[in-house]
Design an enzyme around this catalytic site. Structure first.
Site, PDB file in Angstrom:
ATOM      1  N   SER A 255       0.806  -1.215   0.000  1.00 25.48           N
ATOM      2  CA  SER A 255       0.000   0.000   0.000  1.00 25.48           C
ATOM      3  C   SER A 255       0.839   1.265   0.000  1.00 25.48           C
ATOM      4  O   SER A 255       2.059   1.230   0.121  1.00 25.48           O
ATOM      5  CB  SER A 255      -0.948   0.004   1.202  1.00 25.48           C
ATOM      6  OG  SER A 255      -0.275   0.509   2.321  1.00 25.48           O
ATOM      7  N   GLY A 256       0.142   2.387  -0.114  1.00 25.59           N
ATOM      8  CA  GLY A 256       0.787   3.697  -0.159  1.00 25.59           C
ATOM      9  C   GLY A 256       0.941   4.322   1.219  1.00 25.59           C
ATOM     10  O   GLY A 256       1.409   5.450   1.333  1.00 25.59           O
ATOM     11  N   ASP A 257       0.509   3.612   2.259  1.00 24.51           N
ATOM     12  CA  ASP A 257       0.677   4.146   3.615  1.00 24.51           C
ATOM     13  C   ASP A 257       0.906   2.963   4.554  1.00 24.51           C
ATOM     14  O   ASP A 257       1.148   1.852   4.094  1.00 24.51           O
ATOM     15  CB  ASP A 257      -0.550   5.001   3.997  1.00 24.51           C
ATOM     16  CG  ASP A 257      -0.182   6.140   4.945  1.00 24.51           C
ATOM     17  OD1 ASP A 257       0.595   5.874   5.886  1.00 24.51           O
ATOM     18  OD2 ASP A 257      -0.655   7.263   4.764  1.00 24.51           O
ATOM     19  N   ASP A 258       0.839   3.200   5.877  1.00 21.76           N
ATOM     20  CA  ASP A 258       1.178   2.143   6.833  1.00 21.76           C
ATOM     21  C   ASP A 258       0.363   0.861   6.605  1.00 21.76           C
ATOM     22  O   ASP A 258      -0.836   0.925   6.343  1.00 21.76           O
ATOM     23  CB  ASP A 258       0.906   2.638   8.257  1.00 21.76           C
ATOM     24  CG  ASP A 258       1.678   3.914   8.565  1.00 21.76           C
ATOM     25  OD1 ASP A 258       2.853   4.016   8.164  1.00 21.76           O
ATOM     26  OD2 ASP A 258       1.099   4.815   9.215  1.00 21.76           O
TER      27      ASP A 258
END
Ligand SMILES: *[C@@H]1O[C@H](CO)[C@@H](O)[C@H](O)[C@H]1NC(C)=O
Ligand SMILES: *[C@@H]1O[C@H](CO)[C@@H](O)[C@H](O)[C@H]1NC(C)=O
Ligand SMILES: *[C@@H]1O[C@H](CO)[C@@H](O)[C@H](O)[C@H]1NC(C)=O
Ligand SMILES: *[C@@H]1O[C@H](CO)[C@@H](O)[C@H](O)[C@H]1NC(C)=O
Ligand SMILES: *[C@@H]1O[C@H](CO)[C@@H](O)[C@H](O)[C@H]1NC(C)=O
Length: 469
Positions: A249-252
């Site tokens: 993903s693009g975040d945590d």
């Protein structure tokens, strides 16, 4: 209605088929899966007029089906079966003692029309939406004030079609906070399992103000530069178990939260007793496990083990700020394998990012008893940056039996530590002086609790259903 149909079918079949054969057909049509509870009654989306052509809107079909099935809540519970097809829909609400089951070829396709997304109030522990002041779009699958709810399948898909939302975010065109794929609020006994979640507009799975939550066998895929596409975000939840998940993903991949500044302090609901295990994470711009930055209700007793991180910015990261208040304490992480990381460990008291300017400058976060052990990392740019607050140092940090192999282009100083205190043993490269080396014989120094949490004892059972539709 389905039972009646089945009886009719059997009556028609009997004259020409032997009893044995006629019994076979429902058995062939059976399916099984594991869930915390099985249901007495089942229906298919088709029964309610669903059209799975990818263009017909099914929001009312989902909602009518679930509202109808809610009558079985106190009578053995119910299941809604989503057959193969592309089921375009806006946000809909779940009910109690209910299972939503997706066939492996079922895709729930999120509408890109804002009118299909009701606007609901901001979370009380945040005081505002994250993308914009005020309300937020209700999640694709939303549940509030529920008991015993299961969202599962043979790895069927939720497709958030997030592209358009990401563009609106980048262009500053959002009037309200973007929707999540799944949000379950004020609920207990929740299972979310065996699904594939792709291209969420924002966060993927958000259990909030809930307890006894199991998230199992979930695959989450989003472009690594998509904004805020966090994987699983337990938020002010007690007793949560996240296991066997694969997240790109693009975040945590997992972000543990409990409210923001003065709103989170006032709400005062921690996330505690959280188990994370057998997680694989790829997140080049964020962390495998983030604690915060919204942690004003407190985060306590998190146990993470058997984690694989590939091409991820940091392993575990703790983010907080003056004004947050709250605490992050009793954190235990072991057996994490990391390949190609910017940081193995990162913690900061200077994250900033406030809900508004009314935060209390005297509300200092307490960060205490943080344990990392038995880890191997390779191709790492910076071993660790650990920066506490001068008026609230981070204490009780323990790192043992951790081998970090630095990248060819690594920073010259692998450890940077300010306003932190703790111990280390058997750590390479040699940590900063603030983590006093206890010598190699203390290689098992950092704690990982061996007694189970209540959520460890929750078992799934095999449920068998007969497809009479
Ligand atoms: C779903 O729940 C939200 C929040 O309680 C509510 O605002 C909305 O009207 C509900 N939608 C339906 C279709 O019942
Ligand atoms: C849901 O539960 C919360 C917290 O207990 C309560 O404040 C709220 O009124 C409930 N909402 C509904 C629709 O029952
Ligand atoms: C679904 O995906 C999970 C995780 O990848 C996998 O372990 C499981 O075997 C799959 N289940 C089915 C029914 O395909
Ligand atoms: C090491 O990390 C760099 C990025 O920092 C990456 O370009 C390179 O491919 C990695 N090398 C290996 C062997 O994984
Ligand atoms: C050190 O960690 C490794 C895993 O990275 C593990 O296999 C080994 O048993 C640990 N050693 C001790 C003494 O705990």
């Amino acid at each position: 209605m389905d039972v009646l149909l089945l009886l009719l079918a059997l009556m028609v079949a009997l004259p020409s088929l032997s009893v044995v054969e006629s019994r076979k057909s429902p058995v062939l049509n059976s399916f099984q899966y594991c869930a915390v509870s099985c249901r007495a009654y089942g229906a298919s989306l088709i029964d309610f007029g669903g059209v799975g052509d990818g263009t017909t809107l099914n929001t009312n079909v989902f909602q009518t089906a679930i509202d109808h099935l809610s009558q079985y809540s106190s009578n053995g519970g119910s299941q809604l079966y989503v057959p193969p097809g592309k089921w375009l829909t806006g946000s809909f609400n779940l009910t109690s003692h209910f299972t939503l089951f997706l066939h492996k070829d079922a895709v729930i396709l999120a509408s890109q029309d804002e009118n299909d997304w009701p606007v609901i109030d901001p979370l009380p522990s945040y005081g505002r939406g994250r993308d914009a002041q005020g309300g937020r779009f209700s999640s694709l699958i939303f549940g509030t004030n529920l008991t015993d709810v299961v969202i599962t399948g043979d790895n069927g898909t939720l497709d958030g079609q997030g592209e358009l939302w990401w563009q609106k975010f980048h262009n500053g065109e959002l009037k309200y906070t973007r929707p999540y794929l799944i949000e379950i609020m004020y609920s207990t006994d929740v299972q979310i399992s065996n699904l594939i979640l792709v291209n969420s507009p924002s966060w993927n799975v958000h259990p909030v103000y809930s307890s006894n939550v199991i998230v199992q066998g979930i695959t989450i895929l989003a472009p690594v530069h998509s904004p805020n596409t966090d994987g699983i975000n337990p938020d002010s939840c007690t007793n949560t178990r996240i296991e066997d998940c694969y997240i790109v993903s693009g975040d945590d991949c997992v972000a543990v939260k409990s409210g923001w500044d003065e709103y989170g302090i006032a709400y005062g609901m921690p996330t505690k007793q959280l188990v994370i295990r057998r997680l694989t994470c790829i997140s080049p711009t964020s962390a495998v496990i983030a604690l915060g930055s919204e942690m004003s209700g407190g985060i306590q007793d998190v146990r993470a083990e058997d984690i694989v991180a590939i091409n991820t910015e940091s392993g575990v990261r703790i983010k907080t700020a003056v004004g947050r208040g709250g605490y992050v304490k009793d954190i235990y992480v072991r057996r994490m394998t990391m390949k190609t990381m910017k940081w193995a460990f990162w913690m900061t008291g200077n994250y900033g990012s406030h809900a508004d300017n009314n935060f209390d400058p005297n509300a200092l976060p307490v960060i205490q008893n943080i344990n990392y052990r038995d880890m191997v990392a390779e191709n790492v740019t910076i071993a660790a940056t650990l920066e506490g607050l001068s008026n609230a140092p981070f204490t009780g940090i323990c790192i043992s039996n951790v081998t970090i192999e630095l990248a060819k282009k690594a920073k010259k100083v692998p450890w940077t530590c300010t306003d932190v205190a703790g111990i280390s043993s058997g750590v390479t490269p040699v940590p900063c002086d603030q983590l006093q080396d206890q010598g190699p014989e203390k290689i098992g120094a950092c704690t990982f609790p061996e007694y189970p949490l209540p959520i460890d004892d929750v078992e799934v059972q095999t449920c068998t259903y007969y497809k009479n539709f």
